[in-house]
Design a protein around this motif. Structure first.
Motif, PDB file in Angstrom:
ATOM      1  N   SER A 232       0.829  -1.215   0.000  1.00 53.88           N
ATOM      2  CA  SER A 232       0.000   0.000   0.000  1.00 53.88           C
ATOM      3  C   SER A 232       0.858   1.258   0.000  1.00 53.88           C
ATOM      4  CB  SER A 232      -0.928  -0.003   1.214  1.00 53.88           C
ATOM      5  OG  SER A 232      -1.799  -1.115   1.173  1.00 53.88           O
ATOM      6  N   LEU A 233       1.957   1.224   0.760  1.00 50.72           N
ATOM      7  CA  LEU A 233       2.837   2.392   0.808  1.00 50.72           C
ATOM      8  C   LEU A 233       3.484   2.648  -0.549  1.00 50.72           C
ATOM      9  CD1 LEU A 233       4.631   1.737   4.222  1.00 50.72           C
ATOM     10  CD2 LEU A 233       2.631   3.153   3.797  1.00 50.72           C
ATOM     11  N   LEU A 234       3.997   1.590  -1.179  1.00 56.05           N
ATOM     12  CA  LEU A 234       4.661   1.752  -2.477  1.00 56.05           C
ATOM     13  C   LEU A 234       3.690   2.222  -3.558  1.00 56.05           C
ATOM     14  CD1 LEU A 234       6.976  -1.403  -2.486  1.00 56.05           C
ATOM     15  CD2 LEU A 234       7.635   0.986  -2.128  1.00 56.05           C
ATOM     16  N   SER A 235       2.493   1.639  -3.588  1.00 57.75           N
ATOM     17  CA  SER A 235       1.520   2.047  -4.612  1.00 57.75           C
ATOM     18  C   SER A 235       1.078   3.488  -4.404  1.00 57.75           C
ATOM     19  CB  SER A 235       0.306   1.111  -4.581  1.00 57.75           C
ATOM     20  OG  SER A 235      -0.341   1.168  -3.320  1.00 57.75           O
TER      21      SER A 235
ATOM     22  N   LEU B  91       6.841  14.527  -7.769  1.00 59.04           N
ATOM     23  CA  LEU B  91       5.678  13.643  -7.849  1.00 59.04           C
ATOM     24  C   LEU B  91       5.707  12.597  -6.732  1.00 59.04           C
ATOM     25  CD1 LEU B  91       5.528  13.175 -11.724  1.00 59.04           C
ATOM     26  CD2 LEU B  91       3.840  14.357 -10.320  1.00 59.04           C
ATOM     27  N   LEU B  92       6.897  12.081  -6.445  1.00 63.37           N
ATOM     28  CA  LEU B  92       7.009  11.155  -5.310  1.00 63.37           C
ATOM     29  C   LEU B  92       6.686  11.857  -4.001  1.00 63.37           C
ATOM     30  CD1 LEU B  92      10.283   9.215  -6.244  1.00 63.37           C
ATOM     31  CD2 LEU B  92       7.966   8.268  -6.138  1.00 63.37           C
ATOM     32  N   LEU B  93       7.040  13.134  -3.923  1.00 64.66           N
ATOM     33  CA  LEU B  93       6.740  13.901  -2.714  1.00 64.66           C
ATOM     34  C   LEU B  93       5.236  14.068  -2.527  1.00 64.66           C
ATOM     35  CD1 LEU B  93       8.238  15.260  -0.415  1.00 64.66           C
ATOM     36  CD2 LEU B  93       8.274  17.381  -1.755  1.00 64.66           C
ATOM     37  N   ILE B  94       4.495  14.185  -3.619  1.00 65.94           N
ATOM     38  CA  ILE B  94       3.032  14.229  -3.510  1.00 65.94           C
ATOM     39  C   ILE B  94       2.513  12.927  -2.909  1.00 65.94           C
ATOM     40  CG2 ILE B  94       0.893  14.241  -4.854  1.00 65.94           C
ATOM     41  CD1 ILE B  94       2.125  16.241  -6.704  1.00 65.94           C
TER      42      ILE B  94
ATOM     43  N   SER C 253       0.495  12.454   0.617  1.00 71.21           N
ATOM     44  CA  SER C 253      -0.788  11.760   0.735  1.00 71.21           C
ATOM     45  C   SER C 253      -0.738  10.717   1.845  1.00 71.21           C
ATOM     46  CB  SER C 253      -1.159  11.109  -0.602  1.00 71.21           C
ATOM     47  OG  SER C 253      -0.275  10.062  -0.926  1.00 71.21           O
ATOM     48  N   LEU C 254       0.374   9.982   1.935  1.00 66.94           N
ATOM     49  CA  LEU C 254       0.531   9.028   3.031  1.00 66.94           C
ATOM     50  C   LEU C 254       0.496   9.738   4.379  1.00 66.94           C
ATOM     51  CD1 LEU C 254       3.369   6.689   1.688  1.00 66.94           C
ATOM     52  CD2 LEU C 254       1.005   6.038   2.144  1.00 66.94           C
TER      53      LEU C 254
ATOM     54  N   PRO D  35     -11.286  18.330   2.053  1.00 65.31           N
ATOM     55  CA  PRO D  35     -10.214  19.263   1.648  1.00 65.31           C
ATOM     56  C   PRO D  35      -8.928  18.566   1.234  1.00 65.31           C
ATOM     57  CG  PRO D  35     -10.590  19.350   4.024  1.00 65.31           C
ATOM     58  CD  PRO D  35     -11.700  18.550   3.443  1.00 65.31           C
ATOM     59  N   VAL D  36      -8.667  17.385   1.794  1.00 64.83           N
ATOM     60  CA  VAL D  36      -7.463  16.645   1.385  1.00 64.83           C
ATOM     61  C   VAL D  36      -7.585  16.208  -0.077  1.00 64.83           C
ATOM     62  CG1 VAL D  36      -6.086  14.578   1.813  1.00 64.83           C
ATOM     63  CG2 VAL D  36      -7.000  15.880   3.742  1.00 64.83           C
TER      64      VAL D  36
END
Length: 420
Positions: free
Chosen positions: A207-210, A250-253, A257-258, A312-313
């Motif tokens: 889940s974290l990687l996806s 993009l990875l930072l986005i 989110s996590l 809002p998230v």
């Protein structure tokens, strides 16, 4: 070298709404509304950019005609009236593009002084260093103001407000884009699913990687949509361009989110308590049902709190991959700008959600009818019926995924008008 003038005709292209064109022109030029209306209502040609190369002129014309404003390119010898206080400035940081002060004339020969002797004192060395630094700064500023390259259209992107009816137009435009290349879009989304689904099945870390990789792949989808909208070609491999363009942002986005959803879950746990999470963790079906009955008020309250917090998230992440992949914004700035854009256009998003809900209801009914027909066709053979239904799911699901994905892009480009 031949140069041309970019001339605003004072008219709109056929079928262009004045209000929408004025809003998009104001966002593109960063002029106030009064000056924009003066340009559009001038009734006569107005020079908006003088003495540019044909290539730069074509860039101006493409940007302006994209928002419905009629533009002509004329040789520099032909000069229609110019409205100085309404001239378009499409370059970045228009405040810095003021005319440089004229240099004073050289003194007469009688006043020319001989050069002062060179001093090796620290004060004189420091003064010479400062003068050199000022010259370099001045040269750098002049270089930044040059508009003989593709960065002439660079500006701080800002969202505009669109009518509520545009929520339906986003879906309509997405359907049109999908129908132009249906098989390629189904193929690229099939690869998207084949990458994320196995990744999500990895124990513990799936889940974290996806969640981290999903914004990168979404950025590739948005790049493909933009290429198609510009009549350019895209391939299934375009899906992976996010790994070579703004990958870290993009990875930072995905990381944000996590983090946000982890904090959201922790906040809900503290606010609602075990009464909400207990039923979710029940392993026995009867025990879970009993816990749901006992903790129903807490579950309803938790659901309401979750909805209020998650909305809002979702709004902050809605346009974030587009802003990073297509406009090169940093991840954090893209989240803030996406939240502001969605709040500013909540009527259009409400219409967008209602239309998608109705389309989902219709699609579910049609799928049920087709599945029933498959059951009749299979003559009671359960294996044949299961195989045909499994085959039907991607044939119906991939087009739906494609239209949904493309509607992100069409909505993004409506609220953030393209400058190229």
């Amino acid at each position: 070298m031949e140069t041309i003038n970019v001339v605003l005709t004072g008219k709109l292209l056929p079928g262009t709404d004045f209000e929408t064109a004025a809003q998009k022109l104001a966002a593109l030029t960063r002029l106030d509304r009064a000056k924009v209306e003066l340009l559009l209502n001038a009734g006569q040609p107005t020079i908006v950019k003088k003495s540019v190369s044909p290539e730069v002129g074509e860039q101006y014309r493409a940007a302006l005609t994209a928002i419905g404003v009629a533009v002509e390119l004329q040789p520099c010898q032909i000069e229609p009236p110019t409205i100085d206080d309404s001239r378009l400035e499409l370059e970045k940081n228009t405040q810095e593009r003021q005319q440089e002060p004229e240099q004073p004339p050289p003194p007469p020969p009688s006043e020319i002084r001989p050069p002062e002797p060179v001093s090796n004192t620290p004060a004189m060395g420091s003064r010479r260093t400062e003068e050199k630094q000022e010259k370099r700064t001045s040269a750098s500023a002049r270089s930044d103001r040059r508009d003989d390259n593709a960065k002439v259209f660079s500006y701080t992107i800002q969202p505009i407000q669109v009518p509520a009816a545009h929520g339906w137009l986003w879906i309509k435009a997405a359907i049109a884009l999908f129908l132009q290349a249906p098989w390629r879009w189904m193929g690229i989304l099939l690869v998207y699913a084949l990458v994320l689904f196995p990744l999500s099945m990895i124990p513990y870390l799936g889940s974290l990687l996806s969640c981290l990789v999903s914004p990168v792949l979404t950025g590739g989808l948005m790049i493909a949509a933009q290429l198609q909208s510009q009549d350019d070609d895209f391939q299934i491999t375009t899906l992976f361009q996010g790994f070579s363009r703004n990958r870290n942002q993009l990875l930072l986005i995905g990381f944000f989110s996590l983090l946000f959803f982890f904090l959201l879950g922790a906040l809900m746990f503290l606010f609602v308590g075990v009464g909400f999470w207990g039923p979710m963790m029940g392993r026995d079906a009867q025990q879970t049902a009993a816990m749901v009955g006992q903790n129903l008020p807490a579950m309803l309250l938790g659901s309401l709190v979750f909805l209020l917090l998650v909305t809002p998230v979702i709004m902050a992440f809605w346009f974030a991959p587009c802003l990073v992949a297509l406009e090169d914004l940093p991840a954090w700035d893209s989240l803030k700008l996406s939240l502001r854009a969605t709040l500013k256009n909540w009527p259009a998003f409400l219409m967008y959600s209602l239309v998608f809900f109705l389309l989902g209801v219709v699609a579910s009914i049609l799928f049920g009818v087709v599945a029933g027909g498959v059951g009749v066709f299979s003559s009671g053979n359960s294996m044949t019926m299961i195989f045909l239904i499994i085959l039907l799911i991607p044939l119906a699901g991939l087009p739906a995924m494609a239209v949904t994905t493309l509607s992100y892009y069409t909505g993004f480009r409506d609220i953030f008008p393209s400058d190229h």
